[in-house]
Design an enzyme around this catalytic site. Structure first.
Site, PDB file in Angstrom:
ATOM      1  N   ASN A 122      78.344  86.925  44.538  1.00  0.00           N
ATOM      2  CA  ASN A 122      77.477  87.877  45.479  1.00  0.00           C
ATOM      3  C   ASN A 122      76.251  87.579  45.294  1.00  0.00           C
ATOM      4  O   ASN A 122      75.393  87.833  44.504  1.00  0.00           O
ATOM      5  CB  ASN A 122      77.970  89.146  45.399  1.00  0.00           C
ATOM      6  CG  ASN A 122      77.012  90.202  46.074  1.00  0.00           C
ATOM      7  OD1 ASN A 122      76.176  89.751  47.228  1.00  0.00           O
ATOM      8  ND2 ASN A 122      77.311  91.357  46.001  1.00  0.00           N
ATOM      9  N   TRP A 123      75.417  86.776  46.149  1.00  0.00           N
ATOM     10  CA  TRP A 123      74.073  86.331  45.899  1.00  0.00           C
ATOM     11  C   TRP A 123      73.126  87.492  46.061  1.00  0.00           C
ATOM     12  O   TRP A 123      71.889  87.536  45.811  1.00  0.00           O
ATOM     13  CB  TRP A 123      73.723  85.035  46.909  1.00  0.00           C
ATOM     14  CG  TRP A 123      74.262  83.906  46.673  1.00  0.00           C
ATOM     15  CD1 TRP A 123      75.296  83.605  45.661  1.00  0.00           C
ATOM     16  CD2 TRP A 123      74.152  82.465  46.993  1.00  0.00           C
ATOM     17  NE1 TRP A 123      75.525  82.222  45.491  1.00  0.00           N
ATOM     18  CE2 TRP A 123      74.895  81.574  46.483  1.00  0.00           C
ATOM     19  CE3 TRP A 123      73.300  82.258  47.994  1.00  0.00           C
ATOM     20  CZ2 TRP A 123      74.861  80.289  46.969  1.00  0.00           C
ATOM     21  CZ3 TRP A 123      73.205  80.704  48.541  1.00  0.00           C
ATOM     22  CH2 TRP A 123      73.994  80.084  47.776  1.00  0.00           C
ATOM     23  N   LYS A 124      73.618  88.450  46.773  1.00  0.00           N
ATOM     24  CA  LYS A 124      72.787  89.764  47.185  1.00  0.00           C
ATOM     25  C   LYS A 124      71.644  89.154  48.219  1.00  0.00           C
ATOM     26  O   LYS A 124      71.643  88.130  48.676  1.00  0.00           O
ATOM     27  CB  LYS A 124      72.379  90.513  46.055  1.00  0.00           C
ATOM     28  CG  LYS A 124      73.650  90.949  45.269  1.00  0.00           C
ATOM     29  CD  LYS A 124      73.196  92.086  44.189  1.00  0.00           C
ATOM     30  CE  LYS A 124      74.591  92.347  43.852  1.00  0.00           C
ATOM     31  NZ  LYS A 124      74.389  93.537  42.716  1.00  0.00           N
ATOM     32  N   HIS A 170      80.041  97.522  49.432  1.00  0.00           N
ATOM     33  CA  HIS A 170      79.306  97.271  48.261  1.00  0.00           C
ATOM     34  C   HIS A 170      78.781  98.482  48.148  1.00  0.00           C
ATOM     35  O   HIS A 170      78.046  99.171  48.844  1.00  0.00           O
ATOM     36  CB  HIS A 170      78.592  96.197  48.548  1.00  0.00           C
ATOM     37  CG  HIS A 170      78.043  95.777  47.056  1.00  0.00           C
ATOM     38  ND1 HIS A 170      77.169  96.363  46.273  1.00  0.00           N
ATOM     39  CD2 HIS A 170      78.572  94.790  46.102  1.00  0.00           C
ATOM     40  CE1 HIS A 170      76.929  95.899  45.290  1.00  0.00           C
ATOM     41  NE2 HIS A 170      77.754  94.990  44.881  1.00  0.00           N
ATOM     42  N   GLU A 216      84.080  97.833  41.356  1.00  0.00           N
ATOM     43  CA  GLU A 216      82.492  97.706  40.584  1.00  0.00           C
ATOM     44  C   GLU A 216      82.179  99.153  40.117  1.00  0.00           C
ATOM     45  O   GLU A 216      81.515  99.832  41.088  1.00  0.00           O
ATOM     46  CB  GLU A 216      81.696  97.094  41.497  1.00  0.00           C
ATOM     47  CG  GLU A 216      81.982  95.779  42.006  1.00  0.00           C
ATOM     48  CD  GLU A 216      80.997  94.868  42.546  1.00  0.00           C
ATOM     49  OE1 GLU A 216      80.824  93.826  42.219  1.00  0.00           O
ATOM     50  OE2 GLU A 216      80.304  95.263  43.353  1.00  0.00           O
ATOM     51  N   GLY A 273      74.192  95.142  37.797  1.00  0.00           N
ATOM     52  CA  GLY A 273      73.031  94.912  37.102  1.00  0.00           C
ATOM     53  C   GLY A 273      72.206  95.619  36.183  1.00  0.00           C
ATOM     54  O   GLY A 273      71.009  95.225  35.902  1.00  0.00           O
ATOM     55  N   SER A 292      78.076  93.247  35.995  1.00  0.00           N
ATOM     56  CA  SER A 292      77.428  92.401  34.653  1.00  0.00           C
ATOM     57  C   SER A 292      78.582  91.626  34.148  1.00  0.00           C
ATOM     58  O   SER A 292      78.566  91.465  32.822  1.00  0.00           O
ATOM     59  CB  SER A 292      76.973  93.516  33.688  1.00  0.00           C
ATOM     60  OG  SER A 292      75.913  94.263  34.182  1.00  0.00           O
ATOM     61  N   GLY A 326      77.353  89.113  40.403  1.00  0.00           N
ATOM     62  CA  GLY A 326      75.961  89.114  41.006  1.00  0.00           C
ATOM     63  C   GLY A 326      75.341  88.229  40.442  1.00  0.00           C
ATOM     64  O   GLY A 326      75.175  87.199  40.466  1.00  0.00           O
ATOM     65  N   GLY A 327      74.405  88.845  39.384  1.00  0.00           N
ATOM     66  CA  GLY A 327      73.358  88.060  38.975  1.00  0.00           C
ATOM     67  C   GLY A 327      73.516  86.597  38.597  1.00  0.00           C
ATOM     68  O   GLY A 327      73.018  85.383  38.563  1.00  0.00           O
TER      69      GLY A 327
HETATM   70  P1  13P Z   1      75.796  92.136  38.659  1.00  0.00           P
HETATM   71  O1  13P Z   1      77.174  90.939  38.126  1.00  0.00           O
HETATM   72  O2  13P Z   1      74.429  91.280  38.752  1.00  0.00           O
HETATM   73  O3  13P Z   1      75.994  93.112  37.722  1.00  0.00           O
HETATM   74  O4  13P Z   1      76.300  92.728  40.078  1.00  0.00           O
HETATM   75  C1  13P Z   1      77.583  93.003  40.316  1.00  0.00           C
HETATM   76  C2  13P Z   1      77.694  93.065  41.736  1.00  0.00           C
HETATM   77  O5  13P Z   1      77.282  94.265  42.304  1.00  0.00           O
HETATM   78  C3  13P Z   1      78.511  92.024  42.508  1.00  0.00           C
HETATM   79  O6  13P Z   1      78.909  92.484  43.647  1.00  0.00           O
END
Ligand code: 13P
Length: 248
Positions: free
Chosen positions: A13-15, A99, A170, A176, A212, A233-234
Protein backbone atom coordinates in the site's frame (compact mmCIF):
# COMPACT_ATOMS: atom_id res chain seq x y z
CA UNK A 1 -15.68 -27.90 3.25
CA UNK A 2 -12.67 -27.80 0.88
CA UNK A 3 -9.41 -27.14 2.61
CA UNK A 4 -6.85 -26.57 -0.11
CA UNK A 5 -3.99 -24.37 1.08
CA UNK A 6 -4.53 -20.65 0.57
CA UNK A 7 -1.98 -19.03 -1.73
CA UNK A 8 0.05 -16.34 0.03
CA UNK A 9 -0.62 -12.75 -0.91
CA UNK A 10 1.54 -9.69 -0.26
CA UNK A 11 0.14 -6.27 -1.14
CA UNK A 12 2.05 -3.01 -1.00
CA UNK A 13 0.00 0.00 0.00
CA UNK A 14 1.91 3.01 -1.27
CA UNK A 15 -0.48 5.39 0.53
CA UNK A 16 0.12 9.01 -0.60
CA UNK A 17 3.70 8.49 -1.75
CA UNK A 18 5.48 8.50 -5.08
CA UNK A 19 5.88 10.50 -8.26
CA UNK A 20 6.43 9.33 -11.81
CA UNK A 21 10.22 9.19 -11.51
CA UNK A 22 10.20 7.42 -8.15
CA UNK A 23 7.51 4.97 -9.31
CA UNK A 24 9.43 4.07 -12.47
CA UNK A 25 12.41 3.01 -10.45
CA UNK A 26 10.39 1.11 -7.86
CA UNK A 27 8.32 -0.69 -10.50
CA UNK A 28 11.42 -1.63 -12.50
CA UNK A 29 12.84 -3.14 -9.31
CA UNK A 30 9.64 -5.14 -8.73
CA UNK A 31 9.55 -6.32 -12.33
CA UNK A 32 13.06 -7.66 -12.17
CA UNK A 33 12.89 -9.13 -8.68
CA UNK A 34 9.47 -10.79 -8.94
CA UNK A 35 10.87 -13.74 -10.92
CA UNK A 36 12.32 -15.19 -7.73
CA UNK A 37 9.03 -14.98 -5.80
CA UNK A 38 6.90 -17.71 -7.36
CA UNK A 39 4.83 -19.05 -4.46
CA UNK A 40 3.13 -15.80 -3.61
CA UNK A 41 0.71 -13.36 -5.25
CA UNK A 42 2.26 -9.89 -5.23
CA UNK A 43 0.38 -6.63 -5.79
CA UNK A 44 0.65 -2.88 -5.29
CA UNK A 45 -2.16 -0.46 -4.42
CA UNK A 46 -1.21 2.96 -5.69
CA UNK A 47 -2.55 6.54 -5.79
CA UNK A 48 -5.17 6.97 -8.54
CA UNK A 49 -3.14 9.33 -10.78
CA UNK A 50 -0.47 6.66 -11.22
CA UNK A 51 -2.69 3.77 -12.28
CA UNK A 52 -1.95 4.38 -15.93
CA UNK A 53 1.79 4.39 -15.32
CA UNK A 54 1.61 1.33 -13.08
CA UNK A 55 -0.39 -0.62 -15.64
CA UNK A 56 2.08 0.29 -18.39
CA UNK A 57 5.07 -0.76 -16.33
CA UNK A 58 3.65 -3.89 -14.66
CA UNK A 59 1.62 -5.47 -17.47
CA UNK A 60 2.80 -9.03 -18.03
CA UNK A 61 5.16 -8.93 -15.02
CA UNK A 62 3.14 -11.13 -12.68
CA UNK A 63 2.75 -8.24 -10.23
CA UNK A 64 -0.87 -7.05 -10.13
CA UNK A 65 -2.19 -3.67 -9.00
CA UNK A 66 -5.13 -1.84 -7.51
CA UNK A 67 -6.48 1.32 -5.90
CA UNK A 68 -6.54 2.42 -2.27
CA UNK A 69 -10.19 3.38 -2.09
CA UNK A 70 -13.32 3.30 -4.24
CA UNK A 71 -16.69 4.99 -4.34
CA UNK A 72 -19.68 3.06 -3.05
CA UNK A 73 -21.65 4.57 -5.97
CA UNK A 74 -21.62 3.16 -9.47
CA UNK A 75 -21.42 6.56 -11.23
CA UNK A 76 -22.88 10.03 -11.13
CA UNK A 77 -22.48 13.43 -9.52
CA UNK A 78 -19.90 12.51 -6.88
CA UNK A 79 -17.10 15.02 -7.36
CA UNK A 80 -13.70 13.70 -6.45
CA UNK A 81 -14.76 10.07 -6.18
CA UNK A 82 -13.51 7.18 -8.29
CA UNK A 83 -15.86 4.41 -9.44
CA UNK A 84 -15.00 0.72 -9.28
CA UNK A 85 -15.56 0.48 -13.05
CA UNK A 86 -12.85 3.13 -13.54
CA UNK A 87 -10.40 1.01 -11.57
CA UNK A 88 -11.42 -2.02 -13.63
CA UNK A 89 -10.81 0.08 -16.75
CA UNK A 90 -7.16 0.28 -15.67
CA UNK A 91 -7.10 -3.52 -15.17
CA UNK A 92 -6.97 -3.21 -11.41
CA UNK A 93 -7.43 -6.51 -9.69
CA UNK A 94 -7.65 -5.21 -6.12
CA UNK A 95 -8.93 -2.27 -4.14
CA UNK A 96 -8.43 -1.50 -0.47
CA UNK A 97 -11.62 -0.64 1.38
CA UNK A 98 -11.98 0.58 4.94
CA UNK A 99 -8.32 1.27 5.59
CA UNK A 100 -8.05 2.75 9.09
CA UNK A 101 -6.81 6.01 7.55
CA UNK A 102 -10.10 6.19 5.61
CA UNK A 103 -12.19 5.18 8.61
CA UNK A 104 -10.29 7.55 10.90
CA UNK A 105 -9.75 10.66 8.77
CA UNK A 106 -12.79 10.42 6.51
CA UNK A 107 -15.36 9.04 8.91
CA UNK A 108 -16.11 5.91 6.90
CA UNK A 109 -18.60 3.74 8.76
CA UNK A 110 -18.71 -0.04 8.78
CA UNK A 111 -21.76 0.13 6.52
CA UNK A 112 -19.99 2.42 4.04
CA UNK A 113 -17.02 0.06 3.95
CA UNK A 114 -19.31 -2.88 3.17
CA UNK A 115 -21.05 -0.84 0.45
CA UNK A 116 -17.65 -0.07 -1.08
CA UNK A 117 -16.76 -3.77 -0.99
CA UNK A 118 -20.03 -4.56 -2.78
CA UNK A 119 -19.36 -1.89 -5.42
CA UNK A 120 -15.88 -3.32 -6.02
CA UNK A 121 -17.25 -6.85 -6.38
CA UNK A 122 -19.89 -5.68 -8.83
CA UNK A 123 -17.11 -4.35 -11.07
CA UNK A 124 -15.14 -7.59 -10.84
CA UNK A 125 -12.50 -6.29 -8.41
CA UNK A 126 -11.34 -8.04 -5.26
CA UNK A 127 -11.93 -5.79 -2.27
CA UNK A 128 -9.32 -6.01 0.47
CA UNK A 129 -11.43 -5.19 3.50
CA UNK A 130 -9.33 -3.67 6.28
CA UNK A 131 -10.30 -4.07 9.93
CA UNK A 132 -8.47 -3.25 13.13
CA UNK A 133 -8.76 -1.70 16.56
CA UNK A 134 -7.16 1.49 17.89
CA UNK A 135 -4.73 1.53 20.80
CA UNK A 136 -7.46 2.84 23.08
CA UNK A 137 -9.81 0.04 22.06
CA UNK A 138 -7.08 -2.53 22.51
CA UNK A 139 -6.26 -1.24 25.97
CA UNK A 140 -9.94 -1.37 26.89
CA UNK A 141 -10.03 -5.04 25.92
CA UNK A 142 -12.40 -4.35 23.02
CA UNK A 143 -10.36 -5.84 20.18
CA UNK A 144 -12.65 -8.78 19.45
CA UNK A 145 -15.82 -6.73 19.71
CA UNK A 146 -14.44 -4.10 17.30
CA UNK A 147 -13.37 -6.69 14.74
CA UNK A 148 -16.75 -8.43 14.94
CA UNK A 149 -18.55 -5.11 14.53
CA UNK A 150 -16.43 -4.12 11.50
CA UNK A 151 -16.83 -7.54 9.88
CA UNK A 152 -20.58 -7.92 10.40
CA UNK A 153 -21.88 -5.81 7.47
CA UNK A 154 -19.31 -7.40 5.16
CA UNK A 155 -20.34 -10.93 6.17
CA UNK A 156 -23.94 -9.84 5.61
CA UNK A 157 -23.15 -9.49 1.89
CA UNK A 158 -23.43 -13.30 1.77
CA UNK A 159 -21.11 -16.23 1.15
CA UNK A 160 -20.77 -15.70 -2.58
CA UNK A 161 -19.60 -12.10 -2.08
CA UNK A 162 -17.42 -12.85 0.94
CA UNK A 163 -15.67 -15.69 -0.91
CA UNK A 164 -14.41 -13.10 -3.42
CA UNK A 165 -12.83 -10.80 -0.83
CA UNK A 166 -9.60 -10.60 1.10
CA UNK A 167 -9.59 -9.46 4.74
CA UNK A 168 -6.69 -7.47 6.16
CA UNK A 169 -6.22 -7.18 9.92
CA UNK A 170 -4.33 -3.99 10.69
CA UNK A 171 -4.22 -2.98 14.35
CA UNK A 172 -4.18 0.82 14.16
CA UNK A 173 -1.55 1.01 16.90
CA UNK A 174 0.87 -0.94 14.70
CA UNK A 175 0.53 1.16 11.54
CA UNK A 176 3.58 3.25 10.73
CA UNK A 177 4.67 3.10 14.36
CA UNK A 178 7.34 0.44 14.08
CA UNK A 179 5.32 -1.41 16.73
CA UNK A 180 4.32 -4.71 15.10
CA UNK A 181 1.81 -7.01 16.76
CA UNK A 182 3.65 -10.12 17.93
CA UNK A 183 2.93 -13.12 15.71
CA UNK A 184 0.87 -14.58 18.59
CA UNK A 185 -1.14 -11.36 19.05
CA UNK A 186 -1.86 -11.20 15.32
CA UNK A 187 -2.69 -14.91 15.13
CA UNK A 188 -5.21 -14.58 17.94
CA UNK A 189 -7.23 -12.02 15.97
CA UNK A 190 -6.71 -13.87 12.68
CA UNK A 191 -8.13 -17.00 14.35
CA UNK A 192 -11.21 -15.04 15.36
CA UNK A 193 -11.66 -13.79 11.78
CA UNK A 194 -11.00 -17.28 10.42
CA UNK A 195 -13.74 -18.63 12.69
CA UNK A 196 -16.22 -16.12 11.28
CA UNK A 197 -15.19 -16.89 7.71
CA UNK A 198 -15.51 -20.63 8.31
CA UNK A 199 -18.95 -20.12 9.81
CA UNK A 200 -19.91 -18.07 6.75
CA UNK A 201 -18.87 -21.00 4.54
CA UNK A 202 -15.88 -19.13 3.08
CA UNK A 203 -12.76 -20.84 4.47
CA UNK A 204 -10.68 -19.98 1.40
CA UNK A 205 -10.69 -16.22 2.02
CA UNK A 206 -7.18 -14.96 2.67
CA UNK A 207 -6.46 -12.94 5.80
CA UNK A 208 -3.51 -10.55 5.61
CA UNK A 209 -1.74 -8.90 8.51
CA UNK A 210 -0.68 -5.27 8.27
CA UNK A 211 1.20 -2.90 10.57
CA UNK A 212 4.96 -2.32 10.45
CA UNK A 213 5.64 -5.50 8.45
CA UNK A 214 9.29 -5.62 7.38
CA UNK A 215 11.62 -8.19 5.85
CA UNK A 216 12.93 -8.88 9.35
CA UNK A 217 9.58 -9.83 10.92
CA UNK A 218 7.64 -11.24 7.93
CA UNK A 219 8.70 -14.88 8.28
CA UNK A 220 7.65 -15.13 11.92
CA UNK A 221 4.24 -13.62 11.10
CA UNK A 222 3.76 -15.90 8.08
CA UNK A 223 4.56 -18.94 10.24
CA UNK A 224 1.21 -18.45 12.00
CA UNK A 225 -1.62 -20.76 10.91
CA UNK A 226 -4.12 -18.08 9.91
CA UNK A 227 -1.83 -15.38 8.50
CA UNK A 228 -1.94 -15.72 4.73
CA UNK A 229 0.19 -12.75 3.79
CA UNK A 230 0.69 -9.07 4.46
CA UNK A 231 -0.52 -5.59 3.65
CA UNK A 232 2.66 -3.54 3.69
CA UNK A 233 2.98 0.25 3.98
CA UNK A 234 6.37 1.88 4.39
CA UNK A 235 8.41 -1.19 3.44
CA UNK A 236 6.56 -1.41 0.11
CA UNK A 237 8.35 1.74 -1.07
CA UNK A 238 11.69 -0.07 -1.26
CA UNK A 239 11.72 -2.79 -3.94
CA UNK A 240 14.28 -5.05 -2.25
CA UNK A 241 12.56 -4.83 1.14
CA UNK A 242 9.12 -5.47 -0.33
CA UNK A 243 10.34 -8.44 -2.37
CA UNK A 244 12.09 -9.91 0.68
CA UNK A 245 8.75 -9.82 2.50
CA UNK A 246 7.13 -11.66 -0.44
CA UNK A 247 9.98 -14.16 -0.49
CA UNK A 248 9.46 -14.88 3.22
P1 13P B 1 3.11 0.31 7.69
O1 13P B 1 3.58 -0.98 7.09
O2 13P B 1 3.85 1.49 7.21
O3 13P B 1 3.00 0.21 9.18
O4 13P B 1 1.60 0.53 7.16
C1 13P B 1 0.70 -0.50 7.28
C2 13P B 1 -0.52 -0.16 6.49
O5 13P B 1 -1.30 0.68 6.88
C3 13P B 1 -0.74 -0.87 5.22
O6 13P B 1 -2.00 -0.64 4.73
Amino acid sequence: MVNTPRKRLVIGNWKMHGDTAFNSELLAGLRTGIQSVAQCDVAVCVPFPYLYQVRSLLEGSGVTWGGQDVSEHEKGAYTGEVAAAMLADFNCRWVLVGHSERRGYHGESDATVAAKAAAALAAGLTPVVCVGETLQEQEAGQTHAIIERQLAPVLALGADAVSRTVIAYEPVWAIGTGRTATPEQAQEVHALIRGRLDAAGTPQVRILYGGSVKASNAASLFAMADIDGALVGGAALVASEFLSIAAA
